[in-house]
Motif scaffolding. Structure first.
Motif, PDB file in Angstrom:
ATOM      1  N   GLY A 168      33.696  32.941   0.287  1.00 32.82           N
ATOM      2  CA  GLY A 168      33.822  32.553   1.684  1.00 32.82           C
ATOM      3  C   GLY A 168      35.023  31.657   1.922  1.00 32.82           C
ATOM      4  O   GLY A 168      35.430  30.882   1.054  1.00 32.82           O
ATOM      5  N   ASP A 169      35.596  31.782   3.119  1.00 36.17           N
ATOM      6  CA  ASP A 169      36.798  31.024   3.490  1.00 36.17           C
ATOM      7  C   ASP A 169      36.760  30.824   5.000  1.00 36.17           C
ATOM      8  O   ASP A 169      36.571  31.795   5.744  1.00 36.17           O
ATOM      9  N   PRO A 170      36.914  29.582   5.490  1.00 35.56           N
ATOM     10  CA  PRO A 170      36.847  29.364   6.942  1.00 35.56           C
ATOM     11  C   PRO A 170      37.915  30.112   7.722  1.00 35.56           C
ATOM     12  O   PRO A 170      37.778  30.284   8.933  1.00 35.56           O
ATOM     13  N   GLY A 171      38.982  30.569   7.072  1.00 37.65           N
ATOM     14  CA  GLY A 171      40.010  31.341   7.760  1.00 37.65           C
ATOM     15  C   GLY A 171      39.697  32.817   7.864  1.00 37.65           C
ATOM     16  O   GLY A 171      40.469  33.576   8.466  1.00 37.65           O
ATOM     17  N   PHE A 172      38.561  33.243   7.283  1.00 35.83           N
ATOM     18  CA  PHE A 172      38.174  34.657   7.287  1.00 35.83           C
ATOM     19  C   PHE A 172      36.789  34.824   7.910  1.00 35.83           C
ATOM     20  O   PHE A 172      35.935  33.950   7.797  1.00 35.83           O
ATOM     21  N   VAL A 173      36.575  35.986   8.534  1.00 35.36           N
ATOM     22  CA  VAL A 173      35.254  36.373   9.024  1.00 35.36           C
ATOM     23  C   VAL A 173      34.672  37.415   8.078  1.00 35.36           C
ATOM     24  O   VAL A 173      35.357  38.393   7.746  1.00 35.36           O
ATOM     25  N   PRO A 174      33.433  37.236   7.600  1.00 35.95           N
ATOM     26  CA  PRO A 174      32.786  38.291   6.821  1.00 35.95           C
ATOM     27  C   PRO A 174      32.401  39.437   7.759  1.00 35.95           C
ATOM     28  O   PRO A 174      31.280  39.509   8.270  1.00 35.95           O
ATOM     29  N   ALA A 175      33.350  40.333   7.997  1.00 33.66           N
ATOM     30  CA  ALA A 175      33.220  41.309   9.071  1.00 33.66           C
ATOM     31  C   ALA A 175      32.284  42.457   8.736  1.00 33.66           C
ATOM     32  O   ALA A 175      31.771  43.113   9.645  1.00 33.66           O
ATOM     33  N   ILE A 231      42.989  40.539   4.240  1.00 27.42           N
ATOM     34  CA  ILE A 231      41.696  41.135   3.893  1.00 27.42           C
ATOM     35  C   ILE A 231      41.315  40.749   2.478  1.00 27.42           C
ATOM     36  O   ILE A 231      42.157  40.655   1.583  1.00 27.42           O
ATOM     37  N   LYS A 232      40.026  40.486   2.289  1.00 25.99           N
ATOM     38  CA  LYS A 232      39.441  40.310   0.966  1.00 25.99           C
ATOM     39  C   LYS A 232      38.228  41.223   0.864  1.00 25.99           C
ATOM     40  O   LYS A 232      37.437  41.316   1.818  1.00 25.99           O
ATOM     41  N   VAL A 233      38.070  41.885  -0.262  1.00 30.12           N
ATOM     42  CA  VAL A 233      36.904  42.727  -0.511  1.00 30.12           C
ATOM     43  C   VAL A 233      36.233  42.246  -1.790  1.00 30.12           C
ATOM     44  O   VAL A 233      36.899  42.078  -2.820  1.00 30.12           O
ATOM     45  N   ALA A 234      34.939  42.016  -1.711  1.00 32.53           N
ATOM     46  CA  ALA A 234      34.188  41.508  -2.860  1.00 32.53           C
ATOM     47  C   ALA A 234      32.903  42.304  -3.030  1.00 32.53           C
ATOM     48  O   ALA A 234      32.399  42.922  -2.086  1.00 32.53           O
ATOM     49  N   GLU A 235      32.365  42.269  -4.241  1.00 31.64           N
ATOM     50  CA  GLU A 235      31.127  42.968  -4.562  1.00 31.64           C
ATOM     51  C   GLU A 235      30.141  42.020  -5.232  1.00 31.64           C
ATOM     52  O   GLU A 235      30.540  41.026  -5.848  1.00 31.64           O
ATOM     53  N   ALA A 236      28.859  42.358  -5.128  1.00 30.79           N
ATOM     54  CA  ALA A 236      27.816  41.600  -5.808  1.00 30.79           C
ATOM     55  C   ALA A 236      26.738  42.564  -6.267  1.00 30.79           C
ATOM     56  O   ALA A 236      26.408  43.531  -5.569  1.00 30.79           O
ATOM     57  N   GLU A 237      26.176  42.299  -7.440  1.00 35.68           N
ATOM     58  CA  GLU A 237      25.125  43.135  -7.999  1.00 35.68           C
ATOM     59  C   GLU A 237      23.864  42.302  -8.183  1.00 35.68           C
ATOM     60  O   GLU A 237      23.919  41.177  -8.680  1.00 35.68           O
ATOM     61  N   PHE A 238      22.730  42.875  -7.786  1.00 35.32           N
ATOM     62  CA  PHE A 238      21.420  42.231  -7.830  1.00 35.32           C
ATOM     63  C   PHE A 238      20.681  42.760  -9.060  1.00 35.32           C
ATOM     64  O   PHE A 238      20.302  43.929  -9.117  1.00 35.32           O
ATOM     65  N   ILE A 239      20.475  41.883 -10.059  1.00 36.53           N
ATOM     66  CA  ILE A 239      19.888  42.297 -11.331  1.00 36.53           C
ATOM     67  C   ILE A 239      18.557  41.574 -11.514  1.00 36.53           C
ATOM     68  O   ILE A 239      18.504  40.340 -11.549  1.00 36.53           O
ATOM     69  N   SER A 240      17.482  42.339 -11.631  1.00 34.84           N
ATOM     70  CA  SER A 240      16.141  41.783 -11.767  1.00 34.84           C
ATOM     71  C   SER A 240      15.521  42.315 -13.059  1.00 34.84           C
ATOM     72  O   SER A 240      15.459  43.530 -13.265  1.00 34.84           O
ATOM     73  N   GLY A 241      15.080  41.409 -13.924  1.00 36.01           N
ATOM     74  CA  GLY A 241      14.520  41.843 -15.189  1.00 36.01           C
ATOM     75  C   GLY A 241      15.500  42.616 -16.039  1.00 36.01           C
ATOM     76  O   GLY A 241      15.107  43.503 -16.805  1.00 36.01           O
ATOM     77  N   GLY A 242      16.786  42.321 -15.898  1.00 41.90           N
ATOM     78  CA  GLY A 242      17.825  42.996 -16.657  1.00 41.90           C
ATOM     79  C   GLY A 242      18.227  44.344 -16.111  1.00 41.90           C
ATOM     80  O   GLY A 242      19.067  45.034 -16.709  1.00 41.90           O
ATOM     81  N   VAL A 243      17.671  44.750 -14.956  1.00 41.20           N
ATOM     82  CA  VAL A 243      17.940  46.062 -14.363  1.00 41.20           C
ATOM     83  C   VAL A 243      18.638  45.890 -13.025  1.00 41.20           C
ATOM     84  O   VAL A 243      18.208  45.088 -12.185  1.00 41.20           O
ATOM     85  N   ILE A 286      41.134  35.582  10.426  1.00 35.92           N
ATOM     86  CA  ILE A 286      41.138  35.296  11.858  1.00 35.92           C
ATOM     87  C   ILE A 286      42.590  35.231  12.344  1.00 35.92           C
ATOM     88  O   ILE A 286      43.428  34.547  11.748  1.00 35.92           O
ATOM     89  N   THR A 287      42.881  35.967  13.428  1.00 32.67           N
ATOM     90  CA  THR A 287      44.225  35.979  13.999  1.00 32.67           C
ATOM     91  C   THR A 287      44.129  35.906  15.511  1.00 32.67           C
ATOM     92  O   THR A 287      43.036  35.765  16.068  1.00 32.67           O
ATOM     93  N   GLU A 288      45.268  36.018  16.202  1.00 32.18           N
ATOM     94  CA  GLU A 288      45.255  36.055  17.667  1.00 32.18           C
ATOM     95  C   GLU A 288      44.837  37.443  18.141  1.00 32.18           C
ATOM     96  O   GLU A 288      45.188  38.466  17.544  1.00 32.18           O
ATOM     97  N   ALA A 289      44.107  37.476  19.242  1.00 33.48           N
ATOM     98  CA  ALA A 289      43.671  38.757  19.805  1.00 33.48           C
ATOM     99  C   ALA A 289      44.850  39.475  20.452  1.00 33.48           C
ATOM    100  O   ALA A 289      45.669  38.852  21.141  1.00 33.48           O
ATOM    101  N   PRO A 290      44.973  40.795  20.255  1.00 35.38           N
ATOM    102  CA  PRO A 290      46.048  41.550  20.909  1.00 35.38           C
ATOM    103  C   PRO A 290      45.879  41.543  22.428  1.00 35.38           C
ATOM    104  O   PRO A 290      44.781  41.332  22.960  1.00 35.38           O
TER     105      PRO A 290
END
Length: 262
Positions: free
Chosen positions: A47-54, A82-94, A106-110
């Motif tokens: 997360g970064d205050p200059g970006f929106v998790p769109a 742009i930033k692209v990130a991934e996360a994996e949810f592992i439960s019981g090793g699976v 975040i930028t100025e609106a056209p």
């Protein structure tokens, strides 16, 4: 928040609490806490205050139980806008779920005007009487202020305010993004519930945001439900007290043994 959180942190693991129990199997977690925990981890790592998790997309391909959970995150791409990130949810090793998140700077609106549906014309949450305790969907998992329509009620319009009453992770106050990330899974029951109750279980959820929400309440307005041969898609437009913030959509599968009506 005084209510039991959905997870407690224990080293690298997140330990599910009884509050995270889902509606389909008493030994499994609710889809909304899966989406919420993945959103929490992605924002915490990137997360970064200059970006929106769109955009947050969560694929849920196996129903987790109450084993301790590990979340593995990775940065796929980082650029100036742009930033692209991934996360994996592992439960019981699976591996049981995976998420991707797109952060936009975040930028100025056209210049120019583009048509949009605008704000909805509904009462604010504080102007709507609270329902009787324990009578809403999933009891006290969240707070609601029903506006129009509801689970399985006739008519095309379904509108409701929702507010989270628990932390995702104990000791970590909800951020605006985490608040809407854990709420967005509500698109499935709100879009798909019928006169016979809820007979679809969603296999994914995608949240689109053009800005972060303000305040504790997220508004849901059902905009679509389509289904053929047990495969469904649903969509809700999302609001806060200041206006529209984005939308949530999901795919779902028909269940042979639907749970009791919400």
């Amino acid at each position: 928040m005084q209510n039991e959180p959905f997870f407690q942190r224990d080293g690298i693991y997140y330990v599910p609490q009884s509050s995270s129990r889902g509606p389909w199997n008493p030994q499994s977690l609710h889809g909304r806490v899966i989406a919420g925990l993945l959103g929490h981890a992605l924002e915490d790592a990137f997360g970064d205050p200059g970006f929106v998790p769109a955009r947050l997309t969560v694929d849920m391909y196996k129903l987790p139980g109450f084993d301790p959970i590990e979340i593995k995150t990775a940065l796929v791409r980082e650029g100036g806008r742009i930033k692209v990130a991934e996360a994996e949810f592992i439960s019981g090793g699976v591996s049981m779920a995976r998420a991707s998140c797109q952060f936009l700077r975040i930028t100025e609106a056209p210049a120019g005007e583009v048509y949009g549906p605008g704000n909805w014309d509904v009462p604010l949450p504080e102007d709507i009487p609270a329902p009787d305790p324990g009578t809403g969907p999933m009891g006290r998992m969240w707070a609601t202020r029903p506006i129009q329509g509801g689970f399985g009620q006739p008519g095309k319009v379904r509108q409701v305010w929702m507010s989270e009453v628990r932390e995702i992770v104990g000791g970590a106050p909800l951020t605006p993004f985490q608040r809407v990330a854990i709420a967005c899974d509500f698109v499935s029951p709100f879009a798909h519930a019928s006169s016979e109750g809820l007979s679809y279980i969603n296999s994914d959820v995608t949240l689109y945001l053009q800005r972060l929400p303000v305040g504790e309440w997220i508004g849901f307005e059902k905009t679509d439900h389509q289904a053929t041969l047990g495969v469904a898609v649903g969509e809700c437009r999302l609001y806060d007290r200041e206006g529209p913030i984005g939308l949530a959509a999901c795919a779902a599968l028909g269940q042979r043994r639907p749970p009791p009506k919400p």
